[in-house]
Design an enzyme around this catalytic site. Structure first.
Site, mmCIF file in Angstrom:
data_model
loop_
_atom_site.group_PDB
_atom_site.id
_atom_site.type_symbol
_atom_site.label_atom_id
_atom_site.label_comp_id
_atom_site.label_asym_id
_atom_site.label_seq_id
_atom_site.Cartn_x
_atom_site.Cartn_y
_atom_site.Cartn_z
ATOM 1 N N VAL A 1 0.824 -1.209 0.000
ATOM 2 C CA VAL A 1 0.000 0.000 0.000
ATOM 3 C C VAL A 1 0.858 1.259 0.000
ATOM 4 C CG1 VAL A 1 -1.909 -1.181 1.155
ATOM 5 C CG2 VAL A 1 -0.177 -0.009 2.545
ATOM 6 N N ASP A 2 2.176 1.100 -0.195
ATOM 7 C CA ASP A 2 3.104 2.232 -0.052
ATOM 8 C C ASP A 2 3.280 3.053 -1.329
ATOM 9 O OD1 ASP A 2 4.861 0.608 -1.661
ATOM 10 O OD2 ASP A 2 5.607 -0.353 0.171
ATOM 11 N N HIS B 1 -4.576 -4.090 -2.338
ATOM 12 C CA HIS B 1 -5.022 -3.749 -0.993
ATOM 13 C C HIS B 1 -5.145 -2.252 -0.767
ATOM 14 C CE1 HIS B 1 -3.158 -7.873 0.139
ATOM 15 N NE2 HIS B 1 -4.400 -8.002 -0.261
ATOM 16 N N ILE C 1 15.668 -9.406 -2.850
ATOM 17 C CA ILE C 1 14.987 -8.992 -4.074
ATOM 18 C C ILE C 1 15.673 -7.787 -4.709
ATOM 19 C CG2 ILE C 1 12.804 -8.118 -4.992
ATOM 20 C CD1 ILE C 1 11.481 -9.631 -2.601
#
Length: 322
Positions: free
Chosen positions: A124-125, A140, A312
């Site tokens: 959600v950032d 989300h 990642i």
């Protein structure tokens, strides 16, 4: 050209030096070849891609048990709403200061090369968007908006933050002194003592005095049907799913996870949340290749054609030769 001898040798050197037991060079080469052959990749991402930007997640290896905020508790309890907004008032500015890392930028660069068509993220950032990515589906929602639970009108979270501090001036010193990163929680709030909640003044909707809620899907809530449908459409049309997220156990509804997934590759997600696992299973049923990149194990590992473990933000630039 996306695949080069230099990029592959560099990836192998990185793996042998930093990840001798987690990543094997043959899998790097197979993933590079899939990326090279694909023209319509979808990435599925989760909290794992944002941890290197300083945003904590729920279930990375070594993190203590953590019970996230439940949707029903926020709806039914004024105390819970006060607790959340008091915590969020102090924790939110740190989320705003977070910057995209090499993992976000690698996906944006892959998109600029015409390989990556879309990103489906549980985060959600909005760090994917800040990195320049387009066609990003926020499963989300976004922490940077709030909405009224009565009239559904949405507002800027930055604007709402100003109103919160105006009506709760005692919080300003804590906001201005910049909180310790270790105290910020994955929900975008932080741990505070009881006294902060008792005197907190809730800020209601200016139109109908309705309760305000961050425009995100809390645990136990449902993703909007149109968002689910779009995620399926993106998945059904892709030729490779890249997943980077954590598929979690014990939840029956679509909820938050700690991972990132590329379609057909999965990045930074544990796939412990049913929403992500559902997408990975769907890709498998469609015979779409799936690659999963996370630090830990996931419930979707059995569906992966390629499985890489590692950082990642370090691996993606190597894999994509960026």
């Amino acid at each position: 050209m996306l695949l080069t001898r230099t990029s592959l040798s560099t990836a192998r050197a990185y793996c042998s030096h930093a990840l001798p037991h987690a990543v094997i060079s043959e899998d790097i080469a197979r993933l590079q070849e899939l990326v090279f052959q694909s023209q319509n990749i979808v990435a599925l991402t989760g909290a794992g891609i944002s941890t290197d930007s300083g945003i904590p997640d729920y279930r990375s290896p070594g993190r203590p048990p953590y019970r996230p905020l439940q949707h029903i508790e926020f709806i039914q309890s004024e105390y819970t709403r006060k607790r959340y907004w008091a915590r969020s008032a102090i924790g939110y500015p740190r989320l705003c200061r977070a910057a995209p890392n090499h993992g976000h930028k690698a996906l944006t660069d892959l998109q600029s090369k015409g390989k990556l068509s879309a990103i489906i993220t549980q985060n959600v950032d909005e760090l994917h968007q800040r990195a320049g990515a387009v066609n990003v589906l926020n499963l989300h929602g976004t922490i940077h908006r709030v909405n009224c639970l009565t009239c559904q009108q949405k507002r800027s979270r930055v604007e709402y933050q100003e109103e919160i501090l105006h009506h709760n001036a005692y919080l300003k010193p804590f906001v201005e002194n910049r909180v310790d990163a270790a105290s910020v929680r994955p929900d975008g709030d932080m741990e505070l003592s009881e006294k902060f909640y008792r005197s907190f003044n809730l800020v209601h909707c200016p139109h109908d005095e309705g309760w305000m809620k961050p425009d995100v899907v809390f645990f136990g809530d449902s993703i909007r049907p149109e968002v689910v449908e779009r995620s399926y459409n993106l998945l059904d049309s892709c030729d490779f799913l890249l997943v980077s997220l954590v598929l979690l156990h014990g939840f029956s509804t679509m909820q938050h996870t700690n991972a990132v997934v590329l379609l057909p590759a999965v990045i930074g997600t544990s796939l412990q949340v049913w929403s992500s696992l559902r997408l990975v299973r769907r890709a498998n049923k469609l015979k779409t290749p799936v690659a999963i990149i996370t630090n830990g194990s996931t419930r979707g590992d059995e569906y992966a054609n390629i499985r890489l473990r590692g950082s990642i933000s370090s691996l993606l630039p190597l894999i994509f030769d960026l």
